[in-house]
Design a protein around this motif. Structure first.
Motif, PDB file in Angstrom:
ATOM      1  N   TYR A 176     136.478  22.405 -63.442  1.00 14.29           N
ATOM      2  CA  TYR A 176     137.058  23.745 -63.486  1.00 14.29           C
ATOM      3  C   TYR A 176     135.963  24.740 -63.830  1.00 14.29           C
ATOM      4  O   TYR A 176     135.235  24.559 -64.800  1.00 14.29           O
ATOM      5  CB  TYR A 176     138.181  23.842 -64.512  1.00 14.29           C
ATOM      6  CG  TYR A 176     138.831  25.203 -64.494  1.00 14.29           C
ATOM      7  CD1 TYR A 176     139.711  25.555 -63.484  1.00 14.29           C
ATOM      8  CD2 TYR A 176     138.511  26.154 -65.456  1.00 14.29           C
ATOM      9  CE1 TYR A 176     140.282  26.811 -63.429  1.00 14.29           C
ATOM     10  CE2 TYR A 176     139.081  27.414 -65.412  1.00 14.29           C
ATOM     11  CZ  TYR A 176     139.962  27.742 -64.406  1.00 14.29           C
ATOM     12  OH  TYR A 176     140.517  28.991 -64.346  1.00 14.29           O
ATOM     13  N   ASP A 177     135.871  25.793 -63.032  1.00 13.99           N
ATOM     14  CA  ASP A 177     134.888  26.844 -63.238  1.00 13.99           C
ATOM     15  C   ASP A 177     135.610  28.071 -63.792  1.00 13.99           C
ATOM     16  O   ASP A 177     136.418  28.691 -63.101  1.00 13.99           O
ATOM     17  CB  ASP A 177     134.190  27.178 -61.918  1.00 13.99           C
ATOM     18  CG  ASP A 177     133.020  28.142 -62.089  1.00 13.99           C
ATOM     19  OD1 ASP A 177     132.879  28.774 -63.166  1.00 13.99           O
ATOM     20  OD2 ASP A 177     132.233  28.262 -61.139  1.00 13.99           O
ATOM     21  N   PHE A 178     135.313  28.423 -65.049  1.00 15.19           N
ATOM     22  CA  PHE A 178     135.914  29.598 -65.674  1.00 15.19           C
ATOM     23  C   PHE A 178     135.367  30.895 -65.077  1.00 15.19           C
ATOM     24  O   PHE A 178     135.962  31.950 -65.258  1.00 15.19           O
ATOM     25  CB  PHE A 178     135.626  29.611 -67.183  1.00 15.19           C
ATOM     26  CG  PHE A 178     136.418  28.607 -67.970  1.00 15.19           C
ATOM     27  CD1 PHE A 178     137.759  28.808 -68.244  1.00 15.19           C
ATOM     28  CD2 PHE A 178     135.807  27.465 -68.456  1.00 15.19           C
ATOM     29  CE1 PHE A 178     138.490  27.888 -68.984  1.00 15.19           C
ATOM     30  CE2 PHE A 178     136.529  26.540 -69.195  1.00 15.19           C
ATOM     31  CZ  PHE A 178     137.871  26.745 -69.463  1.00 15.19           C
ATOM     32  N   GLY A 179     134.234  30.819 -64.404  1.00 13.98           N
ATOM     33  CA  GLY A 179     133.581  32.037 -63.931  1.00 13.98           C
ATOM     34  C   GLY A 179     132.967  32.738 -65.136  1.00 13.98           C
ATOM     35  O   GLY A 179     132.441  32.084 -66.041  1.00 13.98           O
ATOM     36  N   LYS A 180     133.085  34.051 -65.198  1.00 18.40           N
ATOM     37  CA  LYS A 180     132.537  34.798 -66.338  1.00 18.40           C
ATOM     38  C   LYS A 180     133.624  34.978 -67.395  1.00 18.40           C
ATOM     39  O   LYS A 180     134.736  35.399 -67.082  1.00 18.40           O
ATOM     40  CB  LYS A 180     132.010  36.149 -65.878  1.00 18.40           C
ATOM     41  CG  LYS A 180     130.790  36.003 -64.999  1.00 18.40           C
ATOM     42  CD  LYS A 180     130.192  37.330 -64.628  1.00 18.40           C
ATOM     43  CE  LYS A 180     128.967  37.049 -63.739  1.00 18.40           C
ATOM     44  NZ  LYS A 180     128.158  38.206 -63.523  1.00 18.40           N
TER      45      LYS A 180
ATOM     46  N   ALA B  32     141.128  21.438 -72.190  1.00 18.18           N
ATOM     47  CA  ALA B  32     139.789  21.668 -72.721  1.00 18.18           C
ATOM     48  C   ALA B  32     139.679  23.148 -73.082  1.00 18.18           C
ATOM     49  O   ALA B  32     139.939  24.009 -72.246  1.00 18.18           O
ATOM     50  CB  ALA B  32     138.729  21.303 -71.690  1.00 18.18           C
ATOM     51  N   THR B  33     139.301  23.417 -74.344  1.00 15.88           N
ATOM     52  CA  THR B  33     139.112  24.789 -74.802  1.00 15.88           C
ATOM     53  C   THR B  33     137.661  24.963 -75.209  1.00 15.88           C
ATOM     54  O   THR B  33     137.175  24.277 -76.122  1.00 15.88           O
ATOM     55  CB  THR B  33     140.043  25.116 -75.993  1.00 15.88           C
ATOM     56  OG1 THR B  33     141.398  24.912 -75.590  1.00 15.88           O
ATOM     57  CG2 THR B  33     139.860  26.552 -76.459  1.00 15.88           C
TER      58      THR B  33
ATOM     59  N   PHE C  92     127.114  27.645 -69.022  1.00 15.92           N
ATOM     60  CA  PHE C  92     127.432  26.376 -69.687  1.00 15.92           C
ATOM     61  C   PHE C  92     128.068  25.409 -68.706  1.00 15.92           C
ATOM     62  O   PHE C  92     128.670  25.807 -67.713  1.00 15.92           O
ATOM     63  CB  PHE C  92     128.351  26.594 -70.901  1.00 15.92           C
ATOM     64  CG  PHE C  92     129.743  27.042 -70.542  1.00 15.92           C
ATOM     65  CD1 PHE C  92     130.763  26.119 -70.324  1.00 15.92           C
ATOM     66  CD2 PHE C  92     130.044  28.394 -70.408  1.00 15.92           C
ATOM     67  CE1 PHE C  92     132.043  26.536 -69.991  1.00 15.92           C
ATOM     68  CE2 PHE C  92     131.323  28.821 -70.072  1.00 15.92           C
ATOM     69  CZ  PHE C  92     132.323  27.893 -69.859  1.00 15.92           C
ATOM     70  N   SER C  93     127.909  24.138 -68.999  1.00 13.74           N
ATOM     71  CA  SER C  93     128.555  23.056 -68.271  1.00 13.74           C
ATOM     72  C   SER C  93     128.778  21.936 -69.277  1.00 13.74           C
ATOM     73  O   SER C  93     127.815  21.392 -69.827  1.00 13.74           O
ATOM     74  CB  SER C  93     127.692  22.570 -67.105  1.00 13.74           C
ATOM     75  OG  SER C  93     128.339  21.513 -66.425  1.00 13.74           O
ATOM     76  N   LYS C  94     130.022  21.607 -69.539  1.00 13.99           N
ATOM     77  CA  LYS C  94     130.384  20.606 -70.547  1.00 13.99           C
ATOM     78  C   LYS C  94     131.304  19.567 -69.924  1.00 13.99           C
ATOM     79  O   LYS C  94     132.031  19.848 -68.967  1.00 13.99           O
ATOM     80  CB  LYS C  94     131.091  21.263 -71.745  1.00 13.99           C
ATOM     81  CG  LYS C  94     130.305  22.396 -72.384  1.00 13.99           C
ATOM     82  CD  LYS C  94     128.992  21.914 -72.969  1.00 13.99           C
ATOM     83  CE  LYS C  94     128.195  23.081 -73.535  1.00 13.99           C
ATOM     84  NZ  LYS C  94     126.869  22.701 -73.963  1.00 13.99           N
ATOM     85  N   THR C  95     131.280  18.376 -70.485  1.00 16.76           N
ATOM     86  CA  THR C  95     132.140  17.317 -69.971  1.00 16.76           C
ATOM     87  C   THR C  95     133.159  16.887 -71.020  1.00 16.76           C
ATOM     88  O   THR C  95     132.948  17.024 -72.223  1.00 16.76           O
ATOM     89  CB  THR C  95     131.320  16.085 -69.534  1.00 16.76           C
ATOM     90  OG1 THR C  95     130.600  15.581 -70.654  1.00 16.76           O
ATOM     91  CG2 THR C  95     130.379  16.430 -68.401  1.00 16.76           C
TER      92      THR C  95
ATOM     93  N   ILE D 208     133.932  21.236 -67.304  1.00 15.33           N
ATOM     94  CA  ILE D 208     134.217  22.664 -67.341  1.00 15.33           C
ATOM     95  C   ILE D 208     132.878  23.392 -67.292  1.00 15.33           C
ATOM     96  O   ILE D 208     131.875  22.893 -67.804  1.00 15.33           O
ATOM     97  CB  ILE D 208     135.017  23.097 -68.596  1.00 15.33           C
ATOM     98  CG1 ILE D 208     134.306  22.686 -69.873  1.00 15.33           C
ATOM     99  CG2 ILE D 208     136.440  22.561 -68.538  1.00 15.33           C
ATOM    100  CD1 ILE D 208     134.913  23.266 -71.149  1.00 15.33           C
ATOM    101  N   LYS D 209     132.883  24.536 -66.638  1.00 10.95           N
ATOM    102  CA  LYS D 209     131.635  25.298 -66.542  1.00 10.95           C
ATOM    103  C   LYS D 209     131.956  26.775 -66.418  1.00 10.95           C
ATOM    104  O   LYS D 209     133.112  27.161 -66.191  1.00 10.95           O
ATOM    105  CB  LYS D 209     130.782  24.821 -65.383  1.00 10.95           C
ATOM    106  CG  LYS D 209     131.425  24.970 -64.003  1.00 10.95           C
ATOM    107  CD  LYS D 209     130.552  24.364 -62.929  1.00 10.95           C
ATOM    108  CE  LYS D 209     131.202  24.496 -61.557  1.00 10.95           C
ATOM    109  NZ  LYS D 209     130.338  23.975 -60.505  1.00 10.95           N
TER     110      LYS D 209
END
Length: 126
Positions: A35-39, A91-92, A101-104, A120-121
């Protein structure tokens, strides 16, 4: 004669190994793995629910969910997830620091020893 006995023993071992293998119970089926949050704005935590279905004919239980860093908090469907049932892994991300950022998030469940890895990124902006 010895070859026949060895071959028969090999077939027996293969049958036992395959009969204990349950491929349908090995994985949950996630709608998306990334999932890409964007900005997102610095200081405003961002959350996403990864939705899944249990495609197997057996119940599955999520046993543990871990994030790759302390900046990500998780939640997930608790208890037994029956055949065809749906659930979530949330995921929060704590957007405390500006930058990309990029987290798993690793999801462990009763159907497999290997985790399912979700990502998530995005980019935190001031």
């Amino acid at each position: 004669m010895k070859k026949n006995i060895v071959a028969l023993a090999g077939l027996f071992v293969a049958f036992i190994a395959l009969s204990s293998f349950h491929p349908a119970a090995e994985s949950l089926s996630f709608k998306a793995m990334t999932y890409d949050f964007g900005k997102i704005v610095k200081g405003a935590p961002a959350s996403h629910n990864f939705e899944f279905t249990n495609p197997s004919s057996e119940s599955i239980t999520i046993t543990k969910v871990t994030a790759s860093c302390g900046c990500t908090v998780t939640d997930y469907t608790k208890g037994s997830i029956g055949e065809g049932s749906e659930g979530f892994v949330k995921a929060t991300y704590n957007a405390a620091k500006a930058g990309a950022f990029s987290k798993t998030v690793s999801v462990y469940h009763s159907g497999s020893e290997a985790p399912i890895v979700l990502t998530i990124k995005g980019e935190v902006v001031e």
